[in-house]
Design a protein around this motif. Sequence first.
Motif, PDB file in Angstrom:
ATOM      1  N   ALA A  18       3.006  10.218   4.278  1.00  9.76           N
ATOM      2  CA  ALA A  18       3.268  10.467   5.694  1.00  9.76           C
ATOM      3  C   ALA A  18       2.822  11.863   6.049  1.00  9.76           C
ATOM      4  CB  ALA A  18       4.747  10.281   5.971  1.00  9.76           C
TER       5      ALA A  18
ATOM      6  N   GLY B  43       1.873  13.777  18.433  1.00 10.50           N
ATOM      7  CA  GLY B  43       1.754  14.202  17.037  1.00 10.50           C
ATOM      8  C   GLY B  43       2.074  13.119  16.042  1.00 10.50           C
ATOM      9  N   ILE B  44       1.798  11.885  16.409  1.00  5.44           N
ATOM     10  CA  ILE B  44       2.086  10.764  15.502  1.00  5.44           C
ATOM     11  C   ILE B  44       0.837  10.454  14.688  1.00  5.44           C
ATOM     12  CG2 ILE B  44       2.638   8.309  15.442  1.00  5.44           C
ATOM     13  CD1 ILE B  44       4.304   8.908  18.005  1.00  5.44           C
ATOM     14  N   HIS B  45       1.048  10.407  13.410  1.00  8.73           N
ATOM     15  CA  HIS B  45      -0.093  10.200  12.515  1.00  8.73           C
ATOM     16  C   HIS B  45      -0.539   8.746  12.574  1.00  8.73           C
ATOM     17  CE1 HIS B  45      -1.647   9.470   8.258  1.00  8.73           C
ATOM     18  NE2 HIS B  45      -2.603  10.086   8.944  1.00  8.73           N
ATOM     19  N   LYS B  46      -1.792   8.571  12.881  1.00  6.30           N
ATOM     20  CA  LYS B  46      -2.343   7.212  13.012  1.00  6.30           C
ATOM     21  C   LYS B  46      -3.062   6.841  11.728  1.00  6.30           C
ATOM     22  CE  LYS B  46      -5.834   4.714  15.581  1.00  6.30           C
ATOM     23  NZ  LYS B  46      -7.013   4.911  16.408  1.00  6.30           N
ATOM     24  N   HIS B  47      -2.726   5.693  11.202  1.00  7.41           N
ATOM     25  CA  HIS B  47      -3.369   5.266   9.962  1.00  7.41           C
ATOM     26  C   HIS B  47      -4.720   4.622  10.262  1.00  7.41           C
ATOM     27  CE1 HIS B  47       0.169   5.542   7.038  1.00  7.41           C
ATOM     28  NE2 HIS B  47       0.467   6.206   8.124  1.00  7.41           N
TER      29      HIS B  47
ATOM     30  N   ASN C 299       9.365   6.349  13.358  1.00  6.42           N
ATOM     31  CA  ASN C 299       9.893   7.706  13.526  1.00  6.42           C
ATOM     32  C   ASN C 299      11.174   7.831  12.722  1.00  6.42           C
ATOM     33  OD1 ASN C 299       8.346   7.220  16.218  1.00  6.42           O
ATOM     34  ND2 ASN C 299       8.556   9.423  16.025  1.00  6.42           N
TER      35      ASN C 299
ATOM     36  N   LYS D 144       0.842  -1.188   0.000  1.00  7.42           N
ATOM     37  CA  LYS D 144       0.000   0.000   0.000  1.00  7.42           C
ATOM     38  C   LYS D 144       0.871   1.229   0.000  1.00  7.42           C
ATOM     39  CE  LYS D 144      -0.218  -0.062   4.947  1.00  7.42           C
ATOM     40  NZ  LYS D 144      -1.029  -0.110   6.133  1.00  7.42           N
TER      41      LYS D 144
ATOM     42  N   GLN E 131       5.160   1.760  15.369  1.00  5.18           N
ATOM     43  CA  GLN E 131       5.371   3.213  15.338  1.00  5.18           C
ATOM     44  C   GLN E 131       6.667   3.506  14.585  1.00  5.18           C
ATOM     45  OE1 GLN E 131       4.783   5.204  19.088  1.00  5.18           O
ATOM     46  NE2 GLN E 131       6.169   6.844  18.479  1.00  5.18           N
TER      47      GLN E 131
ATOM     48  N   VAL F  43       8.168  12.879  10.034  1.00  4.02           N
ATOM     49  CA  VAL F  43       7.790  11.522   9.667  1.00  4.02           C
ATOM     50  C   VAL F  43       7.597  10.747  10.962  1.00  4.02           C
ATOM     51  CG1 VAL F  43       8.413   9.474   8.386  1.00  4.02           C
ATOM     52  CG2 VAL F  43       9.058  11.709   7.545  1.00  4.02           C
ATOM     53  N   ALA F  44       6.401  10.764  11.460  1.00  2.66           N
ATOM     54  CA  ALA F  44       6.051  10.030  12.679  1.00  2.66           C
ATOM     55  C   ALA F  44       4.688   9.422  12.430  1.00  2.66           C
ATOM     56  CB  ALA F  44       6.033  10.962  13.871  1.00  2.66           C
ATOM     57  N   ASP F  45       4.689   8.142  12.169  1.00  2.00           N
ATOM     58  CA  ASP F  45       3.444   7.458  11.808  1.00  2.00           C
ATOM     59  C   ASP F  45       3.310   6.205  12.645  1.00  2.00           C
ATOM     60  OD1 ASP F  45       4.029   9.164   9.512  1.00  2.00           O
ATOM     61  OD2 ASP F  45       2.311   8.180   8.606  1.00  2.00           O
ATOM     62  N   VAL F  46       2.093   5.785  12.772  1.00  2.00           N
ATOM     63  CA  VAL F  46       1.872   4.465  13.363  1.00  2.00           C
ATOM     64  C   VAL F  46       1.011   3.686  12.375  1.00  2.00           C
ATOM     65  CG1 VAL F  46      -0.061   5.322  14.777  1.00  2.00           C
ATOM     66  CG2 VAL F  46       1.045   3.198  15.366  1.00  2.00           C
ATOM     67  N   ILE F  47       1.508   2.499  12.045  1.00  2.00           N
ATOM     68  CA  ILE F  47       0.861   1.719  10.991  1.00  2.00           C
ATOM     69  C   ILE F  47       0.565   0.315  11.511  1.00  2.00           C
ATOM     70  CG2 ILE F  47       1.872   2.974   9.066  1.00  2.00           C
ATOM     71  CD1 ILE F  47       4.008   0.815   8.918  1.00  2.00           C
TER      72      ILE F  47
ATOM     73  N   THR G  92      -6.135   1.963   9.364  1.00  2.00           N
ATOM     74  CA  THR G  92      -6.291   0.507   9.523  1.00  2.00           C
ATOM     75  C   THR G  92      -6.008   0.038  10.945  1.00  2.00           C
ATOM     76  OG1 THR G  92      -4.015   0.305   8.780  1.00  2.00           O
ATOM     77  CG2 THR G  92      -5.736   0.003   7.146  1.00  2.00           C
ATOM     78  N   ILE G  93      -5.397   0.882  11.740  1.00  2.00           N
ATOM     79  CA  ILE G  93      -4.984   0.451  13.083  1.00  2.00           C
ATOM     80  C   ILE G  93      -6.179  -0.052  13.887  1.00  2.00           C
ATOM     81  CG2 ILE G  93      -4.069   1.278  15.279  1.00  2.00           C
ATOM     82  CD1 ILE G  93      -1.849   1.304  13.485  1.00  2.00           C
TER      83      ILE G  93
END
Lengths: 557, 431
Positions: A6, A269-273, B84, A2, B82, B97-101, A275-276
């Motif tokens: 970000a 400030g962490i971007h949550k997708h 980073n 996918k 997570q 660039v801080a994402d949780v997938i 699908t979580i």
Amino acid sequence: MKTEPANPPANGDEYITNIWSRSLTQPVAIAVMVSSIFVGVAGLINAISPGQPWLSLGSVFFLTALEAVYTTNWLHHPDRRTVARTGYRAAEFFFLLLILRVAAWFISKQPLPDLDTIRLFLRAPLLFFSDSFFLAMLILAFLNWLLAIRVGIIFAHLAVSPGEATFYAQPASVQMLHADNKPIYTGRGNLMREFIQVWLWGGVLLIISVGFSSIDLHTLEQQFNVLSLTHLGLPTELLMALVLYFLAGFWLTSQGRLEALNARWLINGIHKHDTIERHWQRNSLFVLLGIALIAAFVPIGSTLPISRFLNIALGVLSYATTMILYLFSFLLGALFSMLASRAPDSQPPPPTPTPLATPQPLNDFVANQQPPAAAADPAAMLVMSSIFWTIFIAAMAIAILFYWRERGYRVNGRFLHQLWNQFMHWVNDFWQNVSNQVGELRHTWQQQQKEDPQPAASKSSWRFVRLNALSPRDQIRYFYLSIVHRAQDSGIPRQQSETPLEYVNNLNDQWPEKQQEFEQLTEAFLEARYSAHPIAKNQANGIKQIWKRVRSVIRNP
Amino acid sequence: MGQLTGLIIFLLIVAFLLRIDFIFYVVYVCIGVYAWSRWYTPRAFARLTGQRSFTDHAFRGEEVTVTLHIGNPNRLTIPWVQVNESIAPHLRQNKLVADVISLQGRETAVLTYPIKAAQRGFYKLGPLRLSTSDLFGLMPEQQAYLPPDFITIYPRITPLSQLGLPSRLPFGTVASRQRLFEDPARPMGVRNYHSGDSPRQINWKVSAHAQQLVVKTLEPAISLETAVLLNLHTDDYQRRDRATYTEWGIEIAASCASHLVNQRQPVGLITNGIDPLLKQTGAGELDFDETSGRLLRQAGTNGNKTALIPPMILPRNGRAHLMKILERLARIEADETIPLTDWLPTACLNLSWGITILVITPRGDEATCHGLHRLVRSGFNPVLIAIEPDYNFGLVRERAQRLGFAAYNITQTRDMDQWKRPLRGKPATSL
């Protein structure tokens, strides 16, 4: 594979618990978990005092806990900040109290109170509550309700609030500008620990309850060796409670973990997708159900070799403990006997052991209560019971109105006003009819007084009644009663217990050719005797013709 | 989690004491959940794969897209990871660039983010920090790192049309106005014969056809083999905003080298700045500036700074050679190494005779001019490019003219306009 950019979150909605979890799955899981504990306790009470449907209380506990959780979530909403928490909770409890009282009658399969019982409740209000089954159910439901509120509050605070989502979704520079609006920090780690504590200690209580409800407690009175107790089977309700409690607890732990992580991701400030959330729910469910399924195929307890070893070890340990205690008591006894040898020989005789009272079942407790020796003043009791019921009904009405009003269900004043007007109209009509009848009677009586100044008591018979002087209503009554009098002379008396409709059957049997006339006459009498509306003159004349025809037949049989 | 362990032990005790077999089922469920969390999470996380793909060289001002591939080779889902990514401040755009997938079985997540090549240098991208845990909070959080990668941002290149540099080397590829450098291999046309023309220049075939003598005209050509000599000794820079002028000097050097390579001329680079990557052996030892994210000089080399002066890049032509020069210029840093006047005689030892040396230095003081004069006398063709503002540069230009070399004062982009003018019809006298 996918591809997702970000990008930082546009708003904080993705961190807020989804509507299904918040409004359905979490409340149900909390209610299942909490009510399972009290089903276990009810099972223990059932083992101690059988005879009542204790194990049927699961649904009551579940619904009580569910109501508590929903109310907690409802009160936690920012729009309900102004609602008085204590007052609302009190109103909620009163509301539940009423429902639980009714539920107790249905669950215990007792007949609903009849008029005599209600009169008894009115005179002695405490009898309304003094049902052992209801009291025990009330206490358990109350504890269940409190625990559900506690767990509900934990999860309400664990969830990311809309205020937090809005604030932390803004850029850092904007957050700095609006630092005064920064939401108060919620220690979600502590909340999770609190939930785990509640869950584990609830589990301990449940296990103890289930454990003791599975053994024959009467054997416990005879011997204290737990390894040689008689075991009973576990009821299905307790098995279900045991499994559901731990599965629901694990699932809620997973949900709480997700809530805490959501808050952490939002604040950092962490971007949550997207699908979580979906994967989390699915995974936690699959893992729990998978493990529960696998565990079902693993050999159970006593079939395991390790179980036998542990049993042997426990036996040895128990034996050693018993021996040490025996030795210790032997030494103590020897020491006391040495000391006792110096004491004077004249020992007082041992007191006769008082027989212990046989414990009574809870449900008979109230029934066996003897009335007090000195009867209270009936007037004082009446006043006290009236005050009690007035306060109780008023408090209940206020509680129910408060409970529903705060939830947006307001009383329709217009409708009530309309009902009140209808009621007043009916009262006015009724009063008018009564006044007319009284006036009519007074008029008749005055007429009679004018025509016959002698007292009514001196009248010996109806023979001297002047028909035209009577009102149409009294004329009809006179026709009927004269027929009854004549029929009595002809050997068809009217019994004291017979109604006019029953008596007309006797008349019909005797004079079948005049059946229609008898019935018309009886019907006219009933109308004249019991109706409130005025009787027309013509109607009385028609009845008079019937009366003449019937009189001739009775006179000449 | 000790509390769950305690519960399991309690359950076992109750189960054994009261002999309730069904409690074993609950024990199995608890142990199962606990074991799953403790076993699966680290195992799945350890097998996680990560890769960073991007163009590792970029020109200043370009936007580079970095793509992160995070793969889950396991059959089962990893509920959350997570991510980073650490990005140098000079490369960072306004988004972190801080994402949780969440990664399903055999799934690869692709995250992309842009970086802006705002400043030349050698930068670090990463490390990428990955963290995860289990669904129930029974396992402490696991951390893993994807090692950093590096990106080189070249200095800005100003396109030039002509530099106007003189040369002493004949038979090159660059057209010249000096007849001295006429190239017999570059015939330009014919003209009528004049008295004094060499008979060897007569084009006999055309003369026969035209019934009069004509001679061949040849295009003059020079070879402009150039070495760019960049002075980055910080003490030679006297302006307060020293960093600005060192960067400016590097930009001029890059522009000149690029122009000359485009003209197919050999270019080399000599500098007394330091290359922080020169003596470093592994990426793990690199030290990057926290403020800018750029590669810094290796710690502990303060005493021997000359060891960090990179070797000369001998003049060669071709795009690959230009990239080599630009890469050196991307990493080079000014420092207190050797003053220009001390370093100049030794710096040009390996250069061949007649080569043009573009000396880019802050000022054209007397010592510098004498140093360049010595180069003239050694047979080189030095050109002074002073990069700090000097309001008396006319004196410097006169002195340079007397000493036999050209001098330019290029202090800002506008000063380079003289080199940006389009070529006219007639060939220039120099490059």
